[in-house]
Design a protein around this motif. Structure first.
Motif, mmCIF file in Angstrom:
data_model
loop_
_atom_site.group_PDB
_atom_site.id
_atom_site.type_symbol
_atom_site.label_atom_id
_atom_site.label_comp_id
_atom_site.label_asym_id
_atom_site.label_seq_id
_atom_site.Cartn_x
_atom_site.Cartn_y
_atom_site.Cartn_z
ATOM 1 N N GLN A 77 4.983 -59.193 -17.692
ATOM 2 C CA GLN A 77 6.198 -58.653 -18.292
ATOM 3 C C GLN A 77 7.361 -58.593 -17.307
ATOM 4 O OE1 GLN A 77 6.628 -58.285 -21.389
ATOM 5 N NE2 GLN A 77 8.565 -57.164 -21.525
ATOM 6 N N ARG B 159 8.682 -62.036 -16.891
ATOM 7 C CA ARG B 159 9.394 -62.455 -18.104
ATOM 8 C C ARG B 159 10.813 -61.862 -18.137
ATOM 9 N NH1 ARG B 159 7.438 -63.965 -22.867
ATOM 10 N NH2 ARG B 159 8.469 -62.235 -23.940
ATOM 11 N N GLU B 160 10.924 -60.596 -17.762
ATOM 12 C CA GLU B 160 12.241 -59.944 -17.753
ATOM 13 C C GLU B 160 13.155 -60.567 -16.695
ATOM 14 O OE1 GLU B 160 11.424 -55.827 -17.256
ATOM 15 O OE2 GLU B 160 10.614 -55.558 -19.289
ATOM 16 N N TYR C 40 14.309 -63.868 -18.076
ATOM 17 C CA TYR C 40 15.284 -63.707 -19.152
ATOM 18 C C TYR C 40 16.670 -63.393 -18.570
ATOM 19 C CZ TYR C 40 17.328 -62.404 -23.637
ATOM 20 O OH TYR C 40 18.132 -62.360 -24.752
ATOM 21 N N LYS D 25 20.155 -65.507 -19.231
ATOM 22 C CA LYS D 25 21.439 -64.922 -19.643
ATOM 23 C C LYS D 25 22.555 -65.291 -18.661
ATOM 24 C CE LYS D 25 20.102 -60.606 -20.146
ATOM 25 N NZ LYS D 25 20.176 -59.161 -20.489
ATOM 26 N N LEU E 14 11.986 -72.232 -20.886
ATOM 27 C CA LEU E 14 11.931 -71.245 -21.958
ATOM 28 C C LEU E 14 11.746 -71.963 -23.292
ATOM 29 C CD1 LEU E 14 15.410 -70.205 -23.169
ATOM 30 C CD2 LEU E 14 15.263 -71.323 -20.956
ATOM 31 N N THR F 119 22.095 -68.034 -26.071
ATOM 32 C CA THR F 119 20.914 -67.369 -25.524
ATOM 33 C C THR F 119 20.111 -66.702 -26.638
ATOM 34 O OG1 THR F 119 22.091 -66.912 -23.459
ATOM 35 C CG2 THR F 119 20.076 -65.648 -23.881
ATOM 36 N N LYS G 105 17.088 -64.313 -28.462
ATOM 37 C CA LYS G 105 16.605 -62.950 -28.216
ATOM 38 C C LYS G 105 15.329 -63.002 -27.376
ATOM 39 C CE LYS G 105 18.463 -60.972 -32.507
ATOM 40 N NZ LYS G 105 18.126 -60.302 -33.791
ATOM 41 N N PHE G 106 15.156 -61.951 -26.578
ATOM 42 C CA PHE G 106 14.023 -61.897 -25.647
ATOM 43 C C PHE G 106 12.689 -62.035 -26.380
ATOM 44 C CE2 PHE G 106 10.844 -59.329 -23.300
ATOM 45 C CZ PHE G 106 10.816 -60.066 -22.107
ATOM 46 N N GLU G 107 12.569 -61.362 -27.527
ATOM 47 C CA GLU G 107 11.289 -61.357 -28.247
ATOM 48 C C GLU G 107 10.968 -62.715 -28.875
ATOM 49 O OE1 GLU G 107 14.406 -59.319 -30.981
ATOM 50 O OE2 GLU G 107 13.863 -59.362 -28.847
ATOM 51 N N ILE H 192 11.254 -65.605 -27.209
ATOM 52 C CA ILE H 192 11.073 -66.582 -26.134
ATOM 53 C C ILE H 192 9.668 -66.513 -25.533
ATOM 54 C CG2 ILE H 192 11.862 -67.316 -23.841
ATOM 55 C CD1 ILE H 192 14.572 -66.290 -24.458
#
Length: 352
Positions: free
Chosen positions: A6, A9-10, A13, A17, A29, A46, A48-50, A52
């Motif tokens: 996690q 991943r953050e 991300y 961005k 990605l 870009t 949404k995070f969820e 990708i």
């Protein structure tokens, strides 16, 4: 490999961005809602995070049913010139002394506007400026060989001495006569899985290999010109061509050492450090403390780190193989993500 951590991943991300080019090649990605995958700098909106998924290699995204983005073309090397750009460059190289006009581009099925946009984006100059630089480069080489300014001007396609002298001074920094005693640094561009790189070479050898988005790159250029009493001009020689070939083999996993002539202006201590860096075996790492011991200067750890930071020849003088004594990554001009990629790449091919 699918990245599930996690925190990682953050981090990735955040790079997406920011469209951070230092992450090119370290991950891809994949967008679940569209079924496509991209590089971090893709100019598309870009997601949404969820939505990708992150993969370490393009083939992993392909194997999981994602298709390459048509905008950023992630299965190609980063910033590989498209076919029409290569064709335009070929037209110039056929005779650098003759200007390739928009009409000639159109006659060869090329779009002048597209050519101009590409050169402005990737070389920060227009296509016509690129041509002028090559012509001045050729004229400079003739002057170095003893030709008269008048001969060099007309051989380079200029109809007047004043026009030649003005353009020469803008690009080189001095008049033709004042520049005869200066050396030439030829700069060219090469693609890589981690993004585009600049290669600079003199008659003696390679003097710079850096990623094009490296911080303070302009300062490096100015410092290099001052130390070598030289001007930087667009072009290649046998050293830069050999460097491109060997870098390609390195990234393909077919080469673990380099056989290149280097021209590295620096102090005796800096040369000692750079030579020590080149002794670090492929696929291994070391620390500044260990390097200091090997040259019998145990108290010179900070000075070694400083010399390492002044290394201008990435990968070939492998400063990326130096890590902290705690095993963590230390600073790297190309970015820590690239440093990790290079270490993983070498470890993988060392084991193979």
């Amino acid at each position: 490999m699918l990245i599930s951590d996690q925190q990682k991943r953050e981090e990735y991300y955040g790079a997406v961005k920011e469209k951070n080019s230092q992450y090119i090649g370290t991950f891809f990605l994949a967008v679940k809602t569209t079924g496509i995958f991209c590089i971090p700098t893709c100019r598309a909106r870009t997601p949404k995070f969820e939505n990708i998924e992150f993969y370490t290699q393009s083939k992993d995204a392909l194997h999981n049913g994602f298709r390459p983005c048509k905008i950023c073309k992630p299965t190609n090397n980063a910033y590989e010139p498209p076919a029409d750009i290569k064709k335009a460059i070929e037209l110039v190289n056929q005779n650098v002394f003759e200007k390739v006009s928009d009409y000639q581009l159109k006659q060869n099925g090329l779009q002048p506007e597209k050519i101009r946009r590409w050169f402005k984006k990737h070389h920060d100059m227009t296509f016509q400026a690129y041509q002028r630089m090559l012509r001045i480069n050729s004229a400079f080489q003739e002057l170095k060989k003893g030709k008269q300014v008048t001969d060099s001007a007309f051989n380079s396609g200029y109809n007047s001495l004043s026009g030649f002298g003005y353009t020469f001074k803008v690009l080189v920094g001095d008049s033709p006569k004042e520049s005869k005693d200066k050396s030439v640094i030829l700069i060219s561009r090469v693609t890589s899985p981690l993004g585009p790189m600049f290669i600079c070479a003199t008659d003696k050898g390679i003097c710079l290999v850096e990623f094009t988005d490296r911080k303070m790159l302009e300062t490096e250029f100015r410092d290099l010109q001052k130390k070598l009493n030289a001007v930087i001009l667009q072009g290649e020689n046998e050293h830069s061509k050999a460097c491109k070939k060997q870098l390609k083999e390195y990234f393909e996993g077919k080469r673990n050492s380099f056989q290149l002539n280097l021209d590295l202006p620096g102090s005796p201590f800096q040369h000692t450090v750079w030579e020590e860096l080149q002794k670090i075996p492929f696929g291994t790492t070391t620390t500044y403390q260990q390097m200091a011991l090997r040259i019998n200067q145990e108290t010179a750890v900070r000075a070694m780190a400083n010399a390492n930071g002044h290394n201008r020849v990435s990968i070939i003088v492998p400063c990326h193989r130096v890590i902290g004594k705690d095993g963590k990554l230390t600073g790297y001009g190309g970015g820590l993500q690239r440093k990790q990629w290079l270490l993983d790449h070498e470890l993988k091919h060392k084991q193979a």
